[in-house]
Write an enzyme that holds these catalytic residues in place. Structure first.
Site: not given
Length: 202
Positions: A17, A19, A173
Protein backbone atom coordinates in the site's frame (compact mmCIF):
# COMPACT_ATOMS: atom_id res chain seq x y z
CA UNK A 1 14.89 -9.88 6.76
CA UNK A 2 11.37 -11.26 6.30
CA UNK A 3 12.42 -14.64 7.70
CA UNK A 4 11.82 -13.31 11.21
CA UNK A 5 8.12 -13.00 10.33
CA UNK A 6 7.71 -15.95 7.93
CA UNK A 7 10.54 -18.45 8.54
CA UNK A 8 9.08 -21.07 6.19
CA UNK A 9 8.11 -18.83 3.28
CA UNK A 10 10.11 -17.57 0.29
CA UNK A 11 8.01 -14.75 -1.17
CA UNK A 12 8.23 -14.05 -4.89
CA UNK A 13 6.69 -10.56 -4.85
CA UNK A 14 6.15 -7.77 -2.33
CA UNK A 15 3.02 -5.60 -2.66
CA UNK A 16 2.86 -2.30 -0.79
CA UNK A 17 0.00 0.00 0.00
CA UNK A 18 1.24 3.57 -0.42
CA UNK A 19 -0.35 6.12 1.91
CA UNK A 20 0.57 5.40 5.52
CA UNK A 21 2.65 2.38 4.50
CA UNK A 22 5.54 3.59 2.34
CA UNK A 23 4.92 7.32 2.61
CA UNK A 24 3.76 9.14 5.74
CA UNK A 25 1.11 11.02 3.77
CA UNK A 26 -1.85 10.57 6.10
CA UNK A 27 -1.47 13.92 7.95
CA UNK A 28 -1.18 15.74 4.60
CA UNK A 29 -4.21 13.91 3.20
CA UNK A 30 -6.31 14.56 6.31
CA UNK A 31 -5.35 18.23 6.22
CA UNK A 32 -6.33 18.38 2.54
CA UNK A 33 -9.66 16.70 3.27
CA UNK A 34 -10.54 19.23 5.95
CA UNK A 35 -9.42 22.26 3.92
CA UNK A 36 -11.60 21.06 1.04
CA UNK A 37 -14.54 20.18 3.31
CA UNK A 38 -14.50 23.54 5.09
CA UNK A 39 -16.49 25.23 2.30
CA UNK A 40 -19.28 22.69 2.97
CA UNK A 41 -19.12 23.23 6.76
CA UNK A 42 -18.04 19.61 7.19
CA UNK A 43 -14.94 17.95 8.64
CA UNK A 44 -13.34 14.52 8.81
CA UNK A 45 -11.92 13.20 12.08
CA UNK A 46 -8.61 11.38 12.24
CA UNK A 47 -10.42 8.23 13.39
CA UNK A 48 -12.90 8.31 10.50
CA UNK A 49 -10.12 9.04 8.03
CA UNK A 50 -8.18 6.02 9.25
CA UNK A 51 -11.28 3.79 9.19
CA UNK A 52 -11.92 4.70 5.56
CA UNK A 53 -8.25 4.49 4.54
CA UNK A 54 -7.81 2.49 1.36
CA UNK A 55 -11.03 3.63 -0.28
CA UNK A 56 -10.78 5.92 -3.32
CA UNK A 57 -11.56 9.58 -2.63
CA UNK A 58 -14.58 9.55 -4.94
CA UNK A 59 -16.17 6.75 -2.91
CA UNK A 60 -15.47 8.53 0.38
CA UNK A 61 -17.16 11.69 -0.95
CA UNK A 62 -20.21 9.58 -1.81
CA UNK A 63 -20.18 8.18 1.73
CA UNK A 64 -19.85 11.69 3.19
CA UNK A 65 -22.85 12.78 1.13
CA UNK A 66 -24.88 9.85 2.46
CA UNK A 67 -23.75 10.44 6.03
CA UNK A 68 -24.42 14.18 6.10
CA UNK A 69 -27.25 14.40 3.54
CA UNK A 70 -24.93 16.60 1.45
CA UNK A 71 -24.60 17.13 -2.30
CA UNK A 72 -20.85 17.49 -2.80
CA UNK A 73 -19.79 16.89 -6.39
CA UNK A 74 -17.18 14.09 -6.11
CA UNK A 75 -15.10 15.07 -9.16
CA UNK A 76 -14.98 18.75 -8.21
CA UNK A 77 -14.10 17.85 -4.63
CA UNK A 78 -11.35 15.49 -5.79
CA UNK A 79 -9.71 18.28 -7.79
CA UNK A 80 -9.92 20.70 -4.84
CA UNK A 81 -8.54 18.17 -2.36
CA UNK A 82 -5.62 17.31 -4.64
CA UNK A 83 -4.62 20.98 -4.86
CA UNK A 84 -4.52 21.17 -1.06
CA UNK A 85 -2.56 17.91 -0.80
CA UNK A 86 0.04 18.98 -3.35
CA UNK A 87 0.58 22.25 -1.48
CA UNK A 88 1.83 20.23 1.51
CA UNK A 89 3.73 17.59 -0.48
CA UNK A 90 7.06 18.97 0.75
CA UNK A 91 6.10 17.85 4.29
CA UNK A 92 5.72 14.16 3.35
CA UNK A 93 8.42 11.69 4.40
CA UNK A 94 9.01 7.97 3.93
CA UNK A 95 8.40 5.38 6.66
CA UNK A 96 11.78 3.99 7.70
CA UNK A 97 10.75 0.44 8.69
CA UNK A 98 9.15 -0.16 5.30
CA UNK A 99 11.91 1.56 3.34
CA UNK A 100 14.43 -0.77 5.00
CA UNK A 101 12.54 -3.73 3.49
CA UNK A 102 12.25 -2.04 0.09
CA UNK A 103 15.97 -1.26 -0.10
CA UNK A 104 16.92 -4.73 1.11
CA UNK A 105 14.87 -6.58 -1.55
CA UNK A 106 15.40 -4.09 -4.39
CA UNK A 107 16.48 -5.99 -7.54
CA UNK A 108 16.00 -9.32 -5.71
CA UNK A 109 12.24 -9.80 -6.13
CA UNK A 110 9.52 -7.77 -7.89
CA UNK A 111 7.80 -5.03 -5.89
CA UNK A 112 4.55 -3.20 -6.61
CA UNK A 113 2.52 -0.36 -5.14
CA UNK A 114 -1.17 -1.21 -4.78
CA UNK A 115 -3.19 1.81 -3.70
CA UNK A 116 -6.60 3.44 -3.63
CA UNK A 117 -5.03 6.76 -4.56
CA UNK A 118 -4.93 8.21 -8.06
CA UNK A 119 -1.87 7.55 -10.21
CA UNK A 120 -1.02 11.22 -10.73
CA UNK A 121 -0.85 11.91 -6.98
CA UNK A 122 1.10 8.72 -6.24
CA UNK A 123 3.63 9.44 -8.98
CA UNK A 124 4.14 13.05 -7.86
CA UNK A 125 4.69 11.86 -4.28
CA UNK A 126 7.05 9.11 -5.42
CA UNK A 127 9.06 11.63 -7.44
CA UNK A 128 9.27 13.93 -4.43
CA UNK A 129 10.60 11.05 -2.29
CA UNK A 130 12.83 9.42 -4.91
CA UNK A 131 10.89 6.15 -4.89
CA UNK A 132 10.40 5.49 -8.62
CA UNK A 133 13.46 3.22 -9.12
CA UNK A 134 12.31 0.64 -6.57
CA UNK A 135 9.01 -0.47 -8.12
CA UNK A 136 8.12 -2.66 -11.07
CA UNK A 137 4.39 -1.89 -11.07
CA UNK A 138 1.81 0.63 -9.86
CA UNK A 139 -1.83 -0.39 -9.41
CA UNK A 140 -3.84 2.75 -8.66
CA UNK A 141 -7.48 3.79 -8.21
CA UNK A 142 -8.12 4.17 -11.95
CA UNK A 143 -7.03 0.59 -12.66
CA UNK A 144 -9.84 -1.31 -10.94
CA UNK A 145 -13.54 -0.96 -10.12
CA UNK A 146 -13.98 -2.57 -6.71
CA UNK A 147 -11.83 -0.90 -4.07
CA UNK A 148 -10.49 -2.34 -0.84
CA UNK A 149 -11.72 -4.39 1.08
CA UNK A 150 -12.38 -6.21 -2.22
CA UNK A 151 -9.29 -8.21 -3.23
CA UNK A 152 -9.34 -7.03 -6.85
CA UNK A 153 -6.40 -4.61 -6.71
CA UNK A 154 -4.05 -7.14 -5.09
CA UNK A 155 -5.13 -9.92 -7.45
CA UNK A 156 -4.53 -7.58 -10.39
CA UNK A 157 -1.01 -6.84 -9.17
CA UNK A 158 -0.21 -10.54 -8.73
CA UNK A 159 -1.57 -11.28 -12.21
CA UNK A 160 0.45 -8.48 -13.83
CA UNK A 161 3.60 -9.73 -12.09
CA UNK A 162 2.76 -13.36 -13.03
CA UNK A 163 3.11 -14.40 -9.38
CA UNK A 164 0.63 -16.64 -7.52
CA UNK A 165 -1.27 -14.75 -4.78
CA UNK A 166 0.02 -17.19 -2.15
CA UNK A 167 3.58 -16.15 -3.06
CA UNK A 168 2.87 -12.44 -2.52
CA UNK A 169 3.42 -10.58 0.74
CA UNK A 170 1.39 -7.42 1.34
CA UNK A 171 2.36 -4.44 3.51
CA UNK A 172 -0.63 -2.44 4.77
CA UNK A 173 -1.52 0.09 7.45
CA UNK A 174 -5.32 0.10 7.02
CA UNK A 175 -7.92 -2.45 8.12
CA UNK A 176 -9.67 -2.39 4.72
CA UNK A 177 -6.37 -3.06 2.97
CA UNK A 178 -5.52 -5.96 5.25
CA UNK A 179 -8.95 -7.46 4.62
CA UNK A 180 -8.45 -7.07 0.86
CA UNK A 181 -5.05 -8.78 0.96
CA UNK A 182 -6.32 -11.64 3.11
CA UNK A 183 -9.32 -12.09 0.79
CA UNK A 184 -6.82 -12.36 -2.08
CA UNK A 185 -5.14 -15.26 -0.28
CA UNK A 186 -2.01 -13.31 0.58
CA UNK A 187 0.05 -12.99 3.75
CA UNK A 188 0.09 -9.51 5.30
CA UNK A 189 2.42 -7.45 7.46
CA UNK A 190 0.84 -4.49 9.20
CA UNK A 191 2.49 -1.11 9.61
CA UNK A 192 1.22 -0.09 13.06
CA UNK A 193 0.76 3.42 14.48
CA UNK A 194 4.37 3.41 15.72
CA UNK A 195 5.48 2.45 12.15
CA UNK A 196 6.66 -0.96 13.32
CA UNK A 197 5.99 -4.08 11.24
CA UNK A 198 3.78 -6.72 12.88
CA UNK A 199 1.69 -9.69 11.79
CA UNK A 200 -1.79 -8.67 10.66
CA UNK A 201 -4.60 -10.29 12.60
CA UNK A 202 -6.81 -12.73 10.72
Amino acid sequence: MLKSFFPQHEFKALLFDFDGTIADTMPAHLGAWNKALAKYNLSLSREQHQAWAGRPTLRIVEMMNELHNATIDPQQFLAEKEVHYLSSLHEVTTIASVMNVIRHYHRQIPMAIVTGSRRKIVELTMNQLGLQPYFDLLVCAEDYTNGKPAPDCFLMAANKLSIAPSDCLVFEDAILGMQAAQSAGMNVLMVDEAYALTHAQK
